[in-house]
Enzyme design. Structure first.
Site, mmCIF file in Angstrom:
data_model
loop_
_atom_site.group_PDB
_atom_site.id
_atom_site.type_symbol
_atom_site.label_atom_id
_atom_site.label_comp_id
_atom_site.label_asym_id
_atom_site.label_seq_id
_atom_site.Cartn_x
_atom_site.Cartn_y
_atom_site.Cartn_z
ATOM 1 C CD GLU A 92 -12.523 -1.678 -6.386
ATOM 2 O OE1 GLU A 92 -11.615 -2.491 -6.629
ATOM 3 O OE2 GLU A 92 -12.703 -0.629 -7.022
ATOM 4 C CB CYS B 281 -7.373 -8.244 -1.545
ATOM 5 S SG CYS B 281 -6.666 -6.605 -1.745
ATOM 6 C CB CYS C 106 -5.975 6.323 -1.362
ATOM 7 S SG CYS C 106 -4.304 6.170 -0.675
ATOM 8 C CB CYS D 59 0.614 5.965 -5.932
ATOM 9 S SG CYS D 59 1.281 5.779 -4.266
ATOM 10 C CB CYS E 13 -2.691 3.809 -7.265
ATOM 11 S SG CYS E 13 -3.869 2.934 -6.209
ATOM 12 N N GLY F 1 -6.967 2.396 -0.169
ATOM 13 C CA GLY F 1 -6.561 3.118 1.036
ATOM 14 C C GLY F 1 -5.175 2.757 1.528
ATOM 15 C CB SER G 121 0.295 -3.530 1.125
ATOM 16 O OG SER G 121 1.056 -2.896 0.132
ATOM 17 C CG HIS H 274 5.832 0.819 -6.578
ATOM 18 N ND1 HIS H 274 5.616 -0.523 -6.776
ATOM 19 C CD2 HIS H 274 4.744 1.263 -5.896
ATOM 20 C CE1 HIS H 274 4.448 -0.873 -6.248
ATOM 21 N NE2 HIS H 274 3.910 0.194 -5.692
ATOM 22 C CG ASN I 29 -3.587 -4.807 -12.911
ATOM 23 O OD1 ASN I 29 -4.023 -5.528 -13.800
ATOM 24 N ND2 ASN I 29 -3.219 -5.267 -11.730
ATOM 25 C CB CYS J 151 -5.593 -0.945 -6.405
ATOM 26 S SG CYS J 151 -4.991 -1.354 -4.824
HETATM 27 N N1 SAH Z 1 -1.706 1.880 0.194
HETATM 28 C C1 SAH Z 1 -1.079 0.617 0.298
HETATM 29 C C2 SAH Z 1 -1.937 -0.563 -0.119
HETATM 30 C C3 SAH Z 1 -2.792 -0.450 -1.327
HETATM 31 S S1 SAH Z 1 -2.299 -0.928 -2.915
HETATM 32 C C4 SAH Z 1 0.219 0.604 -0.464
HETATM 33 O O1 SAH Z 1 0.530 1.602 -1.097
HETATM 34 O O2 SAH Z 1 0.962 -0.351 -0.381
HETATM 35 C C5 SAH Z 1 -1.608 -2.510 -2.969
HETATM 36 C C6 SAH Z 1 -0.453 -2.583 -3.965
HETATM 37 O O3 SAH Z 1 -0.880 -2.428 -5.328
HETATM 38 C C7 SAH Z 1 0.579 -1.488 -3.729
HETATM 39 O O4 SAH Z 1 1.876 -2.032 -3.854
HETATM 40 C C8 SAH Z 1 0.303 -0.547 -4.868
HETATM 41 O O5 SAH Z 1 1.397 0.276 -5.121
HETATM 42 C C9 SAH Z 1 -0.044 -1.496 -5.983
HETATM 43 N N2 SAH Z 1 -0.745 -0.902 -7.115
HETATM 44 C C10 SAH Z 1 -1.583 0.138 -7.128
HETATM 45 N N3 SAH Z 1 -2.022 0.383 -8.385
HETATM 46 C C11 SAH Z 1 -1.449 -0.525 -9.173
HETATM 47 C C12 SAH Z 1 -1.505 -0.793 -10.583
HETATM 48 N N4 SAH Z 1 -2.232 -0.040 -11.407
HETATM 49 N N5 SAH Z 1 -0.785 -1.819 -11.057
HETATM 50 C C13 SAH Z 1 -0.030 -2.585 -10.222
HETATM 51 N N6 SAH Z 1 0.063 -2.393 -8.906
HETATM 52 C C14 SAH Z 1 -0.628 -1.365 -8.372
#
Ligand code: SAH
Length: 341
Positions: free
Chosen positions: A90, A103, A110, A114, A117, A157, A189, A214, A288, A329
């Site tokens: 995406e 973006c 990935c 997390c 995510c 990723g 990031s 976080h 989200n 994401c």
């Molecule tokens: N892998 C990298 C970049 C990808 S995600 C990282 O971890 O930073 C970009 C950002 O969106 C990261 O801060 C991630 O933690 C956040 N993110 C992922 N899923 C999310 C969600 N459901 N709601 C809000 N932020 C989210």
């Protein structure tokens, strides 16, 4: 086949020279590539034999738009790209006052795991190539007609888990004959891979490093981010301080607000305490909601922000763009995967 679009201008020059082509050809080819041509036949100022040779030896595989969603609210456009091997990633185009931002993704899936995510649910399939990262920027620009001035590596990723590719991608978009996008217009990031953060610091790039924190305490962070189990918050923040000292660039910390998990007052207090000592900026992200996850958005974003500000921390709350189009994401890819099953 050579991956011509992942080459730097210097590499392309050498490669063409080895085949008896004059040096100026390389710049011509390079410029065509960044105009987003989809076949070598379009490179009309090259000789026919050279075009033919390129068709036979070089790879040009533009991604296909598998899905496109446009927000009715704010002009955000989300793309699901289908790559040469059928994998999908995406990109999101966001329109801000200071310019259009895209973006992009750096891996198919990935492996960081997390809990909140969508990108990590089915694990990592493979790394993207520099060309595949570049094409997301080029074709978002071409398809939307919106010139892109900023890039964020915040899609699917973990950029520092695909380090060499990401570094090469940065060199390519930065090149004056390429996209000519300055490092200060790029954000990267990471979930916090400390060795790779140290490695990145050595290049002293003027990009913005965003660290997905976080949570300020190990118990919470290890629960929602497996990467924390081996390193811990303290060592991560030490690494970030070193990064700042080396590069002079203030770090941005991302903090997705999750109901009952990381949104308590004591966590704001601890966060403020732990960030002391180096310039920092905290970006609170309203969570989200991901369909496959039980985690819920916090209702305490404003209170948390106020509490941090009370401690003198610089805080912003991320504006939600494209809320009507799965614009966070990995969610569009997940939906496509579910529907195709
Ligand atoms: N892998 C990298 C970049 C990808 S995600 C990282 O971890 O930073 C970009 C950002 O969106 C990261 O801060 C991630 O933690 C956040 N993110 C992922 N899923 C999310 C969600 N459901 N709601 C809000 N932020 C989210």
């Amino acid at each position: 086949m050579v991956d011509i679009k992942s080459m730097t201008l210097e590499e392309l020059t050498t490669w063409l020279k080895d085949q008896g082509e004059p040096a100026f050809r390389a710049r011509q080819v390079f410029q065509w590539l960044y105009r987003g041509v989809t076949s070598f036949e379009e490179m009309t100022n090259l000789s026919k034999p050279l075009r033919q040779k390129l068709v036979e030896t070089a790879l040009l595989a533009p991604p296909q738009v598998a899905r496109r969603q446009m927000s009715q609210q704010d002009g955000t456009v989300k793309y699901l790209w289908r790559l040469r091997d059928g994998s999908c990633v995406e990109s999101v185009l966001m329109r801000y006052q200071h310019g259009n931002t895209v973006c992009i993704s750096c891996q198919v899936g990935c492996r960081m795991g997390c809990a909140f995510c969508a990108s990590t649910i089915a694990g990592k399939v493979r790394d993207l190539t520099p060309a595949e990262m570049l094409d997301q920027v080029l074709f978002t620009q071409i398809d939307s007609g919106a010139p892109v001035s900023n890039i964020v590596l915040m899609g699917i990723g973990e950029p520092l888990d695909n380090f060499d590719t990401v570094l090469r991608f940065l060199t390519l978009v930065n090149h004056p004959d390429g996209l000519n996008i300055g490092m200060r217009h790029i954000s990267l990031s990471t979930c916090g891979l400390v060795e790779q953060i140290d490695k990145l610091a050595q290049y002293e790039l003027q990009l913005t490093l965003s660290v997905s924190l976080h949570a300020p305490d190990d118990e919470t962070r290890s629960k929602i981010m497996p990467v924390n189990r081996s390193v811990g918050v303290e060592k991560l923040l030490e690494t970030c301080r070193r990064y700042f000292e080396k590069t002079g660039r203030r770090i941005s910390y991302e903090y997705a607000m999750i109901d009952g998990v990381n949104d308590a007052d004591w966590q704001a207090d601890l966060l403020a305490k732990r960030l002391r000592g180096a310039p920092a900026h905290v970006n609170l992200i309203p969570l989200n909601q991901v369909e496959e996850s039980p985690l819920k958005p916090s209702r305490r974003v404003a209170a948390f922000q106020k509490r941090l500000e009370g401690h003198g921390v610089t805080v912003t709350v991320r504006r939600r763009l494209g809320g009507d189009i799965d614009a966070s994401c990995g969610q569009l890819r997940r939906r496509a995967m579910r529907e195709e099953q």
